[in-house]
Design a protein around this motif. Structure first.
Motif, PDB file in Angstrom:
ATOM      1  N   VAL A 120     -58.048 -24.022  -2.403  1.00  0.00           N
ATOM      2  CA  VAL A 120     -59.484 -23.815  -2.610  1.00  0.00           C
ATOM      3  C   VAL A 120     -60.239 -25.102  -2.309  1.00  0.00           C
ATOM      4  O   VAL A 120     -61.331 -25.079  -1.741  1.00  0.00           O
ATOM      5  CB  VAL A 120     -59.765 -23.338  -4.053  1.00  0.00           C
ATOM      6  CG1 VAL A 120     -61.245 -23.305  -4.345  1.00  0.00           C
ATOM      7  CG2 VAL A 120     -59.154 -21.973  -4.283  1.00  0.00           C
ATOM      8  N   LEU A 121     -59.634 -26.244  -2.663  1.00  0.00           N
ATOM      9  CA  LEU A 121     -60.282 -27.524  -2.390  1.00  0.00           C
ATOM     10  C   LEU A 121     -60.195 -27.914  -0.920  1.00  0.00           C
ATOM     11  O   LEU A 121     -61.013 -28.685  -0.436  1.00  0.00           O
ATOM     12  CB  LEU A 121     -59.655 -28.626  -3.252  1.00  0.00           C
ATOM     13  CG  LEU A 121     -59.864 -28.493  -4.756  1.00  0.00           C
ATOM     14  CD1 LEU A 121     -59.184 -29.644  -5.481  1.00  0.00           C
ATOM     15  CD2 LEU A 121     -61.329 -28.418  -5.121  1.00  0.00           C
ATOM     16  N   GLN A 122     -59.203 -27.383  -0.197  1.00  0.00           N
ATOM     17  CA  GLN A 122     -59.014 -27.747   1.210  1.00  0.00           C
ATOM     18  C   GLN A 122     -59.807 -26.857   2.161  1.00  0.00           C
ATOM     19  O   GLN A 122     -60.133 -27.275   3.262  1.00  0.00           O
ATOM     20  CB  GLN A 122     -57.527 -27.664   1.572  1.00  0.00           C
ATOM     21  CG  GLN A 122     -56.684 -28.689   0.867  1.00  0.00           C
ATOM     22  CD  GLN A 122     -55.212 -28.509   1.154  1.00  0.00           C
ATOM     23  OE1 GLN A 122     -54.831 -27.797   2.060  1.00  0.00           O
ATOM     24  NE2 GLN A 122     -54.378 -29.156   0.361  1.00  0.00           N
ATOM     25  N   LEU A 172     -55.509 -11.015  -5.341  1.00  0.00           N
ATOM     26  CA  LEU A 172     -54.906 -12.068  -4.540  1.00  0.00           C
ATOM     27  C   LEU A 172     -54.788 -13.306  -5.426  1.00  0.00           C
ATOM     28  O   LEU A 172     -55.746 -13.697  -6.089  1.00  0.00           O
ATOM     29  CB  LEU A 172     -55.777 -12.375  -3.321  1.00  0.00           C
ATOM     30  CG  LEU A 172     -55.405 -13.585  -2.482  1.00  0.00           C
ATOM     31  CD1 LEU A 172     -54.102 -13.310  -1.734  1.00  0.00           C
ATOM     32  CD2 LEU A 172     -56.516 -13.917  -1.507  1.00  0.00           C
ATOM     33  N   THR A 173     -53.614 -13.916  -5.457  1.00  0.00           N
ATOM     34  CA  THR A 173     -53.416 -15.181  -6.156  1.00  0.00           C
ATOM     35  C   THR A 173     -53.529 -16.287  -5.116  1.00  0.00           C
ATOM     36  O   THR A 173     -52.752 -16.324  -4.171  1.00  0.00           O
ATOM     37  CB  THR A 173     -52.036 -15.210  -6.833  1.00  0.00           C
ATOM     38  OG1 THR A 173     -51.957 -14.114  -7.743  1.00  0.00           O
ATOM     39  CG2 THR A 173     -51.837 -16.490  -7.603  1.00  0.00           C
ATOM     40  N   TYR A 174     -54.494 -17.182  -5.291  1.00  0.00           N
ATOM     41  CA  TYR A 174     -54.780 -18.212  -4.297  1.00  0.00           C
ATOM     42  C   TYR A 174     -54.624 -19.583  -4.962  1.00  0.00           C
ATOM     43  O   TYR A 174     -55.248 -19.852  -5.996  1.00  0.00           O
ATOM     44  CB  TYR A 174     -56.207 -18.021  -3.770  1.00  0.00           C
ATOM     45  CG  TYR A 174     -56.467 -18.680  -2.452  1.00  0.00           C
ATOM     46  CD1 TYR A 174     -55.889 -18.197  -1.285  1.00  0.00           C
ATOM     47  CD2 TYR A 174     -57.285 -19.797  -2.369  1.00  0.00           C
ATOM     48  CE1 TYR A 174     -56.137 -18.804  -0.056  1.00  0.00           C
ATOM     49  CE2 TYR A 174     -57.537 -20.409  -1.154  1.00  0.00           C
ATOM     50  CZ  TYR A 174     -56.956 -19.912  -0.013  1.00  0.00           C
ATOM     51  OH  TYR A 174     -57.187 -20.505   1.204  1.00  0.00           O
ATOM     52  N   PRO A 175     -53.807 -20.471  -4.403  1.00  0.00           N
ATOM     53  CA  PRO A 175     -53.545 -21.781  -5.020  1.00  0.00           C
ATOM     54  C   PRO A 175     -54.805 -22.637  -5.133  1.00  0.00           C
ATOM     55  O   PRO A 175     -55.644 -22.652  -4.230  1.00  0.00           O
ATOM     56  CB  PRO A 175     -52.537 -22.442  -4.074  1.00  0.00           C
ATOM     57  CG  PRO A 175     -52.031 -21.355  -3.201  1.00  0.00           C
ATOM     58  CD  PRO A 175     -53.056 -20.279  -3.168  1.00  0.00           C
ATOM     59  N   ASN A 176     -54.906 -23.365  -6.244  1.00  0.00           N
ATOM     60  CA  ASN A 176     -56.073 -24.223  -6.468  1.00  0.00           C
ATOM     61  C   ASN A 176     -56.225 -25.289  -5.391  1.00  0.00           C
ATOM     62  O   ASN A 176     -57.337 -25.591  -4.972  1.00  0.00           O
ATOM     63  CB  ASN A 176     -55.977 -24.903  -7.833  1.00  0.00           C
ATOM     64  CG  ASN A 176     -56.286 -23.961  -8.958  1.00  0.00           C
ATOM     65  OD1 ASN A 176     -56.901 -22.923  -8.771  1.00  0.00           O
ATOM     66  ND2 ASN A 176     -55.856 -24.313 -10.154  1.00  0.00           N
ATOM     67  N   ASN A 177     -55.113 -25.882  -4.942  1.00  0.00           N
ATOM     68  CA  ASN A 177     -55.249 -26.947  -3.945  1.00  0.00           C
ATOM     69  C   ASN A 177     -55.795 -26.408  -2.621  1.00  0.00           C
ATOM     70  O   ASN A 177     -56.467 -27.121  -1.889  1.00  0.00           O
ATOM     71  CB  ASN A 177     -53.933 -27.702  -3.737  1.00  0.00           C
ATOM     72  CG  ASN A 177     -52.820 -26.837  -3.211  1.00  0.00           C
ATOM     73  OD1 ASN A 177     -52.938 -25.618  -3.135  1.00  0.00           O
ATOM     74  ND2 ASN A 177     -51.724 -27.463  -2.854  1.00  0.00           N
ATOM     75  N   LEU A 186     -63.107 -19.476   3.846  1.00  0.00           N
ATOM     76  CA  LEU A 186     -63.034 -19.660   5.291  1.00  0.00           C
ATOM     77  C   LEU A 186     -61.626 -20.140   5.663  1.00  0.00           C
ATOM     78  O   LEU A 186     -61.387 -21.314   5.893  1.00  0.00           O
ATOM     79  CB  LEU A 186     -64.098 -20.656   5.753  1.00  0.00           C
ATOM     80  CG  LEU A 186     -65.526 -20.320   5.330  1.00  0.00           C
ATOM     81  CD1 LEU A 186     -66.484 -21.406   5.747  1.00  0.00           C
ATOM     82  CD2 LEU A 186     -65.941 -18.972   5.890  1.00  0.00           C
ATOM     83  N   ASP A 187     -60.704 -19.189   5.696  1.00  0.00           N
ATOM     84  CA  ASP A 187     -59.298 -19.464   5.968  1.00  0.00           C
ATOM     85  C   ASP A 187     -58.813 -18.478   7.017  1.00  0.00           C
ATOM     86  O   ASP A 187     -58.916 -17.263   6.828  1.00  0.00           O
ATOM     87  CB  ASP A 187     -58.490 -19.326   4.676  1.00  0.00           C
ATOM     88  CG  ASP A 187     -57.040 -19.742   4.820  1.00  0.00           C
ATOM     89  OD1 ASP A 187     -56.615 -20.064   5.944  1.00  0.00           O
ATOM     90  OD2 ASP A 187     -56.329 -19.742   3.795  1.00  0.00           O
ATOM     91  N   LYS A 188     -58.281 -18.960   8.131  1.00  0.00           N
ATOM     92  CA  LYS A 188     -57.825 -18.091   9.211  1.00  0.00           C
ATOM     93  C   LYS A 188     -56.763 -17.111   8.736  1.00  0.00           C
ATOM     94  O   LYS A 188     -56.696 -15.979   9.204  1.00  0.00           O
ATOM     95  CB  LYS A 188     -57.262 -18.925  10.364  1.00  0.00           C
ATOM     96  CG  LYS A 188     -58.261 -19.764  11.077  1.00  0.00           C
ATOM     97  CD  LYS A 188     -57.586 -20.598  12.148  1.00  0.00           C
ATOM     98  CE  LYS A 188     -58.540 -21.632  12.700  1.00  0.00           C
ATOM     99  NZ  LYS A 188     -57.882 -22.521  13.641  1.00  0.00           N
ATOM    100  N   GLU A 189     -55.904 -17.546   7.822  1.00  0.00           N
ATOM    101  CA  GLU A 189     -54.808 -16.704   7.349  1.00  0.00           C
ATOM    102  C   GLU A 189     -55.299 -15.533   6.499  1.00  0.00           C
ATOM    103  O   GLU A 189     -54.587 -14.559   6.320  1.00  0.00           O
ATOM    104  CB  GLU A 189     -53.806 -17.535   6.572  1.00  0.00           C
ATOM    105  CG  GLU A 189     -53.141 -18.584   7.437  1.00  0.00           C
ATOM    106  CD  GLU A 189     -52.286 -19.561   6.640  1.00  0.00           C
ATOM    107  OE1 GLU A 189     -52.135 -19.370   5.429  1.00  0.00           O
ATOM    108  OE2 GLU A 189     -51.776 -20.502   7.253  1.00  0.00           O
ATOM    109  N   LEU A 190     -56.502 -15.641   5.955  1.00  0.00           N
ATOM    110  CA  LEU A 190     -57.042 -14.568   5.119  1.00  0.00           C
ATOM    111  C   LEU A 190     -57.884 -13.574   5.905  1.00  0.00           C
ATOM    112  O   LEU A 190     -58.333 -12.584   5.348  1.00  0.00           O
ATOM    113  CB  LEU A 190     -57.901 -15.151   3.995  1.00  0.00           C
ATOM    114  CG  LEU A 190     -57.167 -15.867   2.875  1.00  0.00           C
ATOM    115  CD1 LEU A 190     -58.165 -16.434   1.874  1.00  0.00           C
ATOM    116  CD2 LEU A 190     -56.198 -14.946   2.175  1.00  0.00           C
ATOM    117  N   LEU A 191     -58.127 -13.856   7.185  1.00  0.00           N
ATOM    118  CA  LEU A 191     -58.989 -12.969   7.972  1.00  0.00           C
ATOM    119  C   LEU A 191     -58.342 -11.610   8.179  1.00  0.00           C
ATOM    120  O   LEU A 191     -57.187 -11.503   8.571  1.00  0.00           O
ATOM    121  CB  LEU A 191     -59.320 -13.597   9.324  1.00  0.00           C
ATOM    122  CG  LEU A 191     -60.303 -14.757   9.297  1.00  0.00           C
ATOM    123  CD1 LEU A 191     -60.521 -15.290  10.702  1.00  0.00           C
ATOM    124  CD2 LEU A 191     -61.616 -14.361   8.668  1.00  0.00           C
TER     125      LEU A 191
END
Length: 187
Positions: free
Chosen positions: A165-167, A158-163, A123-128
């Motif tokens: 994912v927690l946010q 897609l490479t997505y940072p671990n931090n 649920l990330d606006k930038e990924l929509l």
């Protein structure tokens, strides 16, 4: 040589005790990490990465113990540690995202409810994607120390940072064995 052994008998015994304790702790923590990895059905590569972190931390603690045993003056040690922490602090401040991703990688190992092969929606606006207003689903391809590899539905990785994912909120769509958890259309 005999004179050295007699003069430093206490230091040598303390060093052996610390070394033995280091081996016992390494064995116990390694066994615990493997057990957590097995219970959580985690990828063995992730488990080995956590074991490496444990070994590094125990080695640093043992080196500090050896330094104290062999008679480093506390005042000298204070100056040394403050200098070392100042340099490390500047370096880590400059690279805070690397440290936060590494820390998040450890947290994800122990408490992340998703595994390789799961289908998720972040649920990330930038990924929509404008073509998919409900959000795009991703399949977890790999979980690394610093990032996740997510496969989009069109096959892109897609490479997505671990931090991150927690946010961000993450919705589990289906497990790696195909069991559907929630409907993709629901937000």
């Amino acid at each position: 040589m005999e004179e050295f052994l007699l003069n430093h008998k206490d230091e040598l015994i303390s060093t052996l005790v610390v070394f033995a304790l280091l081996l016992v702790l390494k064995f116990a923590f390694t066994k615990a990490a493997k057990k957590v990895g097995k219970i959580g059905d985690f990828n063995p590569v992730r488990t080995n990465l956590i074991i490496k972190y444990i070994s590094i931390a125990l080695t640093i603690v043992a080196l500090a113990g050896f330094t104290l045993i062999w008679g480093v003056n506390y005042k000298d040690l204070g100056v040394l540690l403050s200098s070392v922490f100042a340099v490390i602090g500047v370096a880590l401040f400059a690279q805070w995202s690397i440290l936060s991703n590494l820390t998040a990688g450890v947290i994800i190992f122990f408490s992340f409810p998703f595994k390789i092969g799961n289908t998720i929606k972040i649920l990330d606006k930038e990924l929509l994607d404008p073509e998919q207003p409900q959000g795009e689903t991703f399949t977890i391809e790999d979980i690394k120390a610093f990032h996740l590899h997510l496969r989009k539905t069109n096959g892109e990785i897609l490479t997505y940072p671990n931090n991150m994912v927690l946010q961000k909120g993450v919705v589990l769509i289906s497990t790696y064995d195909g069991q559907v958890i929630s409907d993709v259309g629901e937000a």
